[in-house]
Design an enzyme around this catalytic site. Structure first.
Site, PDB file in Angstrom:
ATOM      1  N   ASP A 178      63.700  62.494  15.505  1.00 40.98           N
ATOM      2  CA  ASP A 178      64.926  63.081  14.973  1.00 40.98           C
ATOM      3  C   ASP A 178      66.049  62.922  15.998  1.00 40.98           C
ATOM      4  O   ASP A 178      66.097  61.919  16.703  1.00 40.98           O
ATOM      5  CB  ASP A 178      64.665  64.561  14.645  1.00 40.98           C
ATOM      6  CG  ASP A 178      65.491  65.071  13.484  1.00 40.98           C
ATOM      7  OD1 ASP A 178      66.709  65.169  13.639  1.00 40.98           O
ATOM      8  OD2 ASP A 178      64.903  65.376  12.425  1.00 40.98           O
ATOM      9  N   HIS A 239      70.099  68.780  14.507  1.00 36.95           N
ATOM     10  CA  HIS A 239      69.142  68.661  13.406  1.00 36.95           C
ATOM     11  C   HIS A 239      67.698  68.751  13.895  1.00 36.95           C
ATOM     12  O   HIS A 239      66.860  69.454  13.303  1.00 36.95           O
ATOM     13  CB  HIS A 239      69.404  67.322  12.720  1.00 36.95           C
ATOM     14  CG  HIS A 239      68.657  67.074  11.465  1.00 36.95           C
ATOM     15  ND1 HIS A 239      67.440  66.440  11.423  1.00 36.95           N
ATOM     16  CD2 HIS A 239      68.977  67.344  10.174  1.00 36.95           C
ATOM     17  CE1 HIS A 239      67.038  66.334  10.167  1.00 36.95           C
ATOM     18  NE2 HIS A 239      67.944  66.874   9.389  1.00 36.95           N
ATOM     19  N   ASN A 341      68.091  63.185  -0.029  1.00 40.06           N
ATOM     20  CA  ASN A 341      68.970  64.160  -0.684  1.00 40.06           C
ATOM     21  C   ASN A 341      69.980  63.537  -1.636  1.00 40.06           C
ATOM     22  O   ASN A 341      71.101  64.024  -1.765  1.00 40.06           O
ATOM     23  CB  ASN A 341      69.740  64.949   0.375  1.00 40.06           C
ATOM     24  CG  ASN A 341      68.848  65.693   1.321  1.00 40.06           C
ATOM     25  OD1 ASN A 341      67.798  66.176   0.928  1.00 40.06           O
ATOM     26  ND2 ASN A 341      69.233  65.769   2.579  1.00 40.06           N
TER      27      ASN A 341
END
Length: 590
Positions: A178, A239, A341
């Site tokens: 990430d 994040h 998403n």
């Protein structure tokens, strides 16, 4: 959290090229206008593949060929300022990452790629695509509102019940690929040494393109136009810190909230920075996180049993990414990825559409599919991701964060939504499962158990969203006894059994003894009302993806036939998908 829609193209197609030239993939030219990096595959045994000096001469020649097709400003540059192409490093699959020294427009990128491909020893060239975190922006609130997504309510993952059964994730390592992690006081004690895999100073905001130890998140903020003409400025998302906190936030310390596998450890692996992250860096990080060797990087001293990737791009799964995933799975790591998403079919997104991963859709507090969540047959199961419309706290997932707008500031707790937030729920639950399993579960066993123990959606889903909502309690209970002697209800071949009533969601396991020399098993259920599904396993409790036979027609009438069965014990799992009563079963062994 900032959702940056990927600039990656959906389709992958080779473009027409000169005779004898390598394949040129032009589908992500916009990414190359931000940072002109490419992945070049040289033919096996060629000097360009094996010798750095020969490879550089080939790239120098390509830059010279392409220069007349550049803008007047770039074409006029001389000496050290002239357009150059540098070989940065090798990457997975025996390929090489190369980078141009100047920012280019779309036509200039194409001209340079075709010039590189003109070398007869170049097999293919593609843009080193950018991927992005898969989460959506939300208000920030304290992490004390976690119960809706950890508890036993309509949208909960039943984590609290798994804790009650003694599962904490102790001894398990989870890698979070990430943005890295911050030095959050409620997380850092559960962090192991990580690594920063970003090989571009613009993306990493470090002084050089080199990789560095640590895996710390120094910020992924961007100024206006940094990520393309017209792109707005954005603050740092932190994040990876949010994702890592959901997995292993320090618990029982009187501050903040709780992590799902709070006695597990997290290896932070930084691959996302300003404007996203390159697939070549991500692919290397996948292999390294699982314990594989990457040239130029010290081996990971803490190989992960679980890898969380809450990131993705709008393109199909690439061969190199699939190769990296296969390598990690072969090393024993379960790879859990976000569906994305975009409220679109998951088949057009990677790594969500790759094989050998567990792909996670998102649900809200009432158990409905979140409106942003990608969907379709490629989703394995769903987990709480927040819907953003059900109020505080029910609309968001709460975890560790930082309040710095650019560089790290103070520790805070915040609510985000996204499939990014759903994914670490499952990664944390996998850590709980591995911590109680009698012996380490293989990735395929983990996936099978997760899907087999997921609970039915409490409300109808607007689109396909996997097998159900992840159920930590049921998954941990099954993992605890996996591979142990199985206690199935007895059956007598040739005798009709009147089955007891079953409520929707109930599951019974029946044992069938098969003698040596048997040639056929026939299993039939019929009569009564309701609906059941059957799975048959040989010497094992069957799973949806691991069974010797299955039947899932509407209603009670189901049938499984096995030819030439092995001697031993078969186990029939009967699950009620609707309330049932008055059903009968007949088993015949010939």
């Amino acid at each position: 959290m900032t959702l940056r829609r990927t600039v990656l193209s959906l389709l992958i197609a080779g473009a027409c090229s000169p005779v004898f030239a390598g394949t040129v993939d032009l589908t992500s030219l916009d990414d190359a206008t931000l940072s002109p990096r490419f992945i070049v595959k040289y033919k096996s045994g060629s000097a360009e593949r094996d010798q750095a000096t020969v490879r550089q001469r080939s790239l120098d020649a390509a830059a010279t060929r392409a220069r007349p097709q550049m803008s007047a400003k770039i074409a006029a540059l001389q000496g050290n300022a002239a357009l150059r192409v540098q070989s940065l490093r090798a990457t997975v699959g025996g390929k090489h990452v190369v980078k141009a020294s100047q920012r280019l427009n779309r036509s200039e990128v194409e001209a340079l790629m075709r010039a590189i491909a003109a070398d007869p020893n170049v097999e293919s060239i593609a843009v080193d695509r950018l991927m992005h975190a898969a989460a959506m922006p939300n208000d920030q609130v304290l992490a004390s509102h976690q119960m809706w997504h950890y508890g036993t309510g309509a949208g909960g993952a039943r984590v609290t019940t798994a804790w009650d059964a003694g599962a904490t994730g102790a001894g398990v390592v989870v890698a979070v690929i990430d943005t890295g992690a911050t030095h959050h006081a409620d997380l850092e004690a559960n962090l192991l040494p990580g690594y920063d895999f970003i090989t571009d100073a613009f993306v990493s905001r470090r002084a050089t393109d080199g990789r560095v130890a640590g895996g710390w998140d120094t910020g992924d903020y961007s100024a206006a136009n940094d990520c393309g003409t017209g792109a707005p400025a954005s603050n740092s998302s932190w994040h990876g810190t949010h994702v890592s906190g959901t997995i292993a936030e320090v618990t029982n310390n009187t501050i903040g909230g709780a992590g799902i596998a709070y006695n597990a450890k997290v290896v932070p692996v930084r691959v996302l920075g300003r404007c996203g992250g390159y697939t070549s860096d991500i692919n290397d990080a996948i292999v390294w996180a699982a314990g594989g060797h990457i040239e130029g990087v010290p081996d990971n001293a803490n190989p992960a049993e679980v890898i969380n990737m809450s990131l993705g791009g709008a393109h199909e799964c690439e061969v190199d990414t699939q190769t990296a995933i296969n390598t990690a799975v072969g090393l024993g790591a379960t790879v859990v990825v976000a569906a994305g998403n975009d409220n679109s079919p998951v088949t057009g997104h990677a790594p969500a559409s790759c094989a050998n991963v567990v792909t996670i859709g998102a649900t809200g507090a009432s158990g409905q599919r979140a409106s942003y969540s990608n969907y379709g047959p490629g989703i394995d199961l769903a987990a709480p991701g927040g819907a953003g419309t059900e109020g505080v706290p029910g609309g968001y997932i709460w975890s560790t964060l930082n309040n710095g707008t650019t560089v790290p500031g103070s520790d805070i707790y915040a609510g985000y939504t996204g499939t990014s937030m759903a994914t670490p729920h499952v990664a944390g639950i996998v850590a709980l499962m591995q911590s109680v399993a009698p012996q380490p579960l293989t990735p395929s066993q983990v996936e099978g158990l997760l899907k087999a123990t997921s609970r039915p959606f409490p409300v109808k889903q607007s689109q396909a969203n996997g097998s159900g909502i992840v159920d930590a309690s049921a998954a941990v209970a099954r993992a605890r006894t996996f591979g142990q002697p199985i206690d199935g209800l007895p059956t007598t071949p040739g005798v009709v059994m009147v089955l007891p009533p079953m409520a929707m969601g109930e599951r019974d396991l029946y044992a069938i003894d098969v003698p040596a020399g048997a040639t056929r098993i026939e299993i039939t259920t019929y009569g009564g009302r309701g609906e059941v599904q059957l799975l048959l396993g040989y010497e094992t409790d069957p799973l949806p993806g691991q069974n010797a036979g299955a039947s899932s027609r509407p209603g009670i009438n189901q049938s499984i036939i096995v030819a030439n069965p092995a001697q031993g014990h078969y186990y029939l799992a009967m699950s009620a998908t609707k309330d049932t009563s008055g059903a009968r079963m007949l088993i015949k062994v010939y």
